[in-house]
Enzyme design. Sequence first.
Site, PDB file in Angstrom:
ATOM      1  N   GLU A 304       0.783  -1.298  -0.322  1.00 48.22           N
ATOM      2  CA  GLU A 304      -0.370   0.233   0.132  1.00 48.22           C
ATOM      3  C   GLU A 304       1.442   1.395  -0.185  1.00 48.22           C
ATOM      4  O   GLU A 304       0.904   2.286   1.087  1.00 48.22           O
ATOM      5  CB  GLU A 304      -0.885   0.072   1.163  1.00 48.22           C
ATOM      6  N   HIS A 328      -8.339  -4.079  -1.507  1.00 49.30           N
ATOM      7  CA  HIS A 328      -7.609  -4.047   0.233  1.00 49.30           C
ATOM      8  C   HIS A 328      -5.868  -2.849   0.122  1.00 49.30           C
ATOM      9  O   HIS A 328      -6.464  -2.210   1.207  1.00 49.30           O
ATOM     10  CB  HIS A 328      -6.582  -5.766  -0.279  1.00 49.30           C
ATOM     11  N   GLU A 329      -5.119  -2.730  -0.852  1.00 53.48           N
ATOM     12  CA  GLU A 329      -4.493  -1.851  -0.522  1.00 53.48           C
ATOM     13  C   GLU A 329      -5.310  -0.682  -0.724  1.00 53.48           C
ATOM     14  O   GLU A 329      -4.716   0.319   0.139  1.00 53.48           O
ATOM     15  CB  GLU A 329      -3.134  -2.222  -1.590  1.00 53.48           C
ATOM     16  N   HIS A 332      -5.555   0.422   2.811  1.00 49.42           N
ATOM     17  CA  HIS A 332      -4.706   1.587   3.669  1.00 49.42           C
ATOM     18  C   HIS A 332      -4.661   2.568   4.091  1.00 49.42           C
ATOM     19  O   HIS A 332      -3.755   3.019   4.336  1.00 49.42           O
ATOM     20  CB  HIS A 332      -3.307   0.357   2.729  1.00 49.42           C
ATOM     21  N   GLU A 351      -3.234  -4.500   9.286  1.00 50.13           N
ATOM     22  CA  GLU A 351      -4.057  -5.193   8.565  1.00 50.13           C
ATOM     23  C   GLU A 351      -5.887  -5.461   8.420  1.00 50.13           C
ATOM     24  O   GLU A 351      -6.578  -6.308   7.914  1.00 50.13           O
ATOM     25  CB  GLU A 351      -3.403  -6.571   8.399  1.00 50.13           C
ATOM     26  N   ASP A 409       8.046 -10.240  10.654  1.00 47.75           N
ATOM     27  CA  ASP A 409       7.756 -11.311   9.781  1.00 47.75           C
ATOM     28  C   ASP A 409       6.797 -12.034  10.311  1.00 47.75           C
ATOM     29  O   ASP A 409       6.375 -12.863   9.809  1.00 47.75           O
ATOM     30  CB  ASP A 409       9.419 -11.076   8.103  1.00 47.75           C
ATOM     31  N   TYR A 417      -4.885 -10.541  10.154  1.00 45.83           N
ATOM     32  CA  TYR A 417      -5.820  -9.587   8.863  1.00 45.83           C
ATOM     33  C   TYR A 417      -7.398 -10.771   9.216  1.00 45.83           C
ATOM     34  O   TYR A 417      -8.916  -9.439   9.427  1.00 45.83           O
ATOM     35  CB  TYR A 417      -5.550 -10.132   7.662  1.00 45.83           C
TER      36      TYR A 417
HETATM   37  N1  BES Z   1       0.928  -4.369   3.681  1.00 38.67           N
HETATM   38  C1  BES Z   1       0.736  -5.347   3.071  1.00 38.67           C
HETATM   39  C2  BES Z   1       2.176  -6.768   2.743  1.00 38.67           C
HETATM   40  C3  BES Z   1       3.233  -6.700   3.819  1.00 38.67           C
HETATM   41  C4  BES Z   1       2.217  -7.061   5.093  1.00 38.67           C
HETATM   42  C5  BES Z   1       4.304  -6.033   3.706  1.00 38.67           C
HETATM   43  C6  BES Z   1       3.484  -7.374   6.113  1.00 38.67           C
HETATM   44  C7  BES Z   1       5.589  -6.910   4.243  1.00 38.67           C
HETATM   45  C8  BES Z   1       4.690  -6.826   6.035  1.00 38.67           C
HETATM   46  C9  BES Z   1      -0.524  -6.235   2.001  1.00 38.67           C
HETATM   47  O1  BES Z   1      -1.601  -5.019   2.352  1.00 38.67           O
HETATM   48  C10 BES Z   1      -0.687  -7.028   1.756  1.00 38.67           C
HETATM   49  O2  BES Z   1      -1.782  -7.720   2.988  1.00 38.67           O
HETATM   50  N2  BES Z   1      -0.620  -7.954   0.907  1.00 38.67           N
HETATM   51  C11 BES Z   1      -1.429  -9.055   0.553  1.00 38.67           C
HETATM   52  C12 BES Z   1      -2.417  -8.991  -0.298  1.00 38.67           C
HETATM   53  C13 BES Z   1      -3.549  -8.425   0.388  1.00 38.67           C
HETATM   54  C14 BES Z   1      -5.120  -8.536  -0.630  1.00 38.67           C
HETATM   55  C15 BES Z   1      -4.912  -9.677   1.398  1.00 38.67           C
HETATM   56  C16 BES Z   1      -0.587  -9.802  -0.259  1.00 38.67           C
HETATM   57  O3  BES Z   1       0.711  -9.528  -0.521  1.00 38.67           O
HETATM   58  O4  BES Z   1      -0.393 -11.436  -0.019  1.00 38.67           O
HETATM   59 ZN    ZN Z   2      -2.621  -5.640   3.500  1.00 35.82          ZN
END
Ligand code: BES
Ligand code: ZN
Length: 641
Positions: A304, A328-329, A332, A351, A409, A417
Amino acid sequence: MKRTVKLLLTGLGLALLAACAPKPPAVAQAPARQVAPLLSTPEAQDVHSYARPAEARVTNVDLDLAADFIRKQLSGTARLTVQAAAPDASLILDTRDLTIESVSDAAGRPLTWSLGKADAILGAPLTVQLGSARELLVRYHTSPEAAALQWLPPSQTAGKQHPYLFSQGEAILTRTWVPTQDSPGIRQTWSARITAPAELRVVMSAEQLTPEGEVLADGRAWRFVMDKPVAPYLIALAIGDLAFKPLGERTGVYTEPSRLEAAATELADVEAMVKAAESLYGPYRWGRYDLLVLPPSFPFGGMENPRLTFATPTVIAGDKSLVSLVAHELAHSWSGNLVTNATWSDFWLNEGFTTYFENRIMERVYGPADALMLADLGWDGLQAQIKSLGAKGLADTRLHIDLAGRDPDDGMTDIAYEKGAAFLRTIETAVGRQRWDEYLRSYFDRHAFAPQTTAGFLADLHEHLLAADPALEERLLTRAWAYDTGLPANAVAPRSSRLAAVDKLAAAFARQGAKAAPGAGQWTTAERVRFINRLPRKLPAARLAELDKLLGLAQQGNSEVRFAWLRLAVANHYAPAVPQLEAFLTSMGRRKFVLPLFADLMAQGTWGQPIAQRIYALARPGYHSVTVGSVDKIVPVTAAR
Ligand code: BES
Ligand code: ZN
């Protein structure tokens, strides 16, 4: 399995080309605003940053960097503006794998600095004796291994002619290319001047001040400004052969020229999504909303980055079936970018709110039946995540998680989520949608451009929604939701009748084969994914062959369907799918797909492990460090054969 890296085990996901394209728009905006001159002490300690913001705090970052594709290096300066509590304060910055060349004050006088011992996760603190300086210039360059950056050779792009660079800052990777206080609670305005080879275009998560760049003797320079204070993980950069096409008045898409038309068609509803989001929770505050569709190695579905969402090319399915990822993005832009998790222990505030909000946008744009299917799949993902965390991972089923001594991580699972979204859905159900929506809208207004903690949210919820009704507050179990493991008894599960019908057909198919699943050809992506995920994990090869035919799986382009299918195939040692698996794992580097498939293979003993090692040796050189870092922990690394 121990791996708890975000999103891994679930099918939640359903979440998601023109040289003469119109020029990227330059949007006039109000002149840069000063950050409130407050030395704010974050109420929560961020264990993932060396910064001591109460002593000295960065308020603005101004980058001047050159991108060298031969050396895989960004080099130049970061000019930092700081506030300090005392005249002789020391400023502590986060760095990781940066080479610091010099630190001076605004007039160029050297300042005393030292780089501390490097920690594998956090990197090394850079301590500067400020003296009377409130502006400093750090001259530095990045390492070719900088974890945020992926330098792609032309072969890894669609056009195969030009190299490409992109960054991924979340959670704590910005410090591998920007020496600053890399904590989500320390918001900074920023600006940048980036020079790159003349044939490439530079984009960033900020206002583009030079839509065509400025021509130099040996390249082009591009300037950007983000005049709203943002968390440093949201500073993002990409450089490549990029074209742009508008999608609506304030929306558009950048990608490689050969992919532009397909991307624009897929993303045609983005402007409608922005309108839907605004009608729910208030004005979009970032000016433009553009997307960058990246090369296949992008390690996430989406990121995002403000004003410019970064997205995986796997979202371009051809039938808009994965655009919930864009919802989703986009969401954010409120939950995450406006109101930001103060520390990574509060990640669910980013999330969980966003997963809830995403579904509300989907409901507005595509209708309740589709949205309910997605929410139901998300609930499935939550159950699967709780199960896979098991007794050992029980502590990580909390929304507010303990990350001391850990890589953030490792705590970023589907819990944030889907349990987060389930919490908000439960409140919505209890207080009614109208009151809940009014509350949530006011919440975003009250906390705009500020960090938020879990305790802060609960306090706000109490004060502005629940205080008048203590019995209701009691029944809602808000503290249990935030701080306890597992799922509170009052959790409201979304139940889609269309998916319930699919569940029945899956059971019948397992017994009787394809004749039991008429109409499968007309199913949506959500229905196909659910069907596959509901089948028994052990099926005879003949049944798998029937399934393959029924859903056209061997030729499947939809990444979510492919992923669900390949997991089932691996669980059954189904040899005909191994070439498909190799093709999938070497065609993209999205961690959510890559990691579970390798984990599944490794769990299949002498059948799966050699396959995992062979395919990983082929695929690894193409993956971003985020994906490599996760897969390296589970698959032994061998040279490609
Ligand atoms: N902000 C996250 C990606 C992220 C999370 C990067 C943790 C680094 C550490 C992004 O908004 C996200 O959640 N992406 C998901 C997609 C979403 C539709 C659930 C993904 O990458 O799968
Ligand atoms: Zn996200």
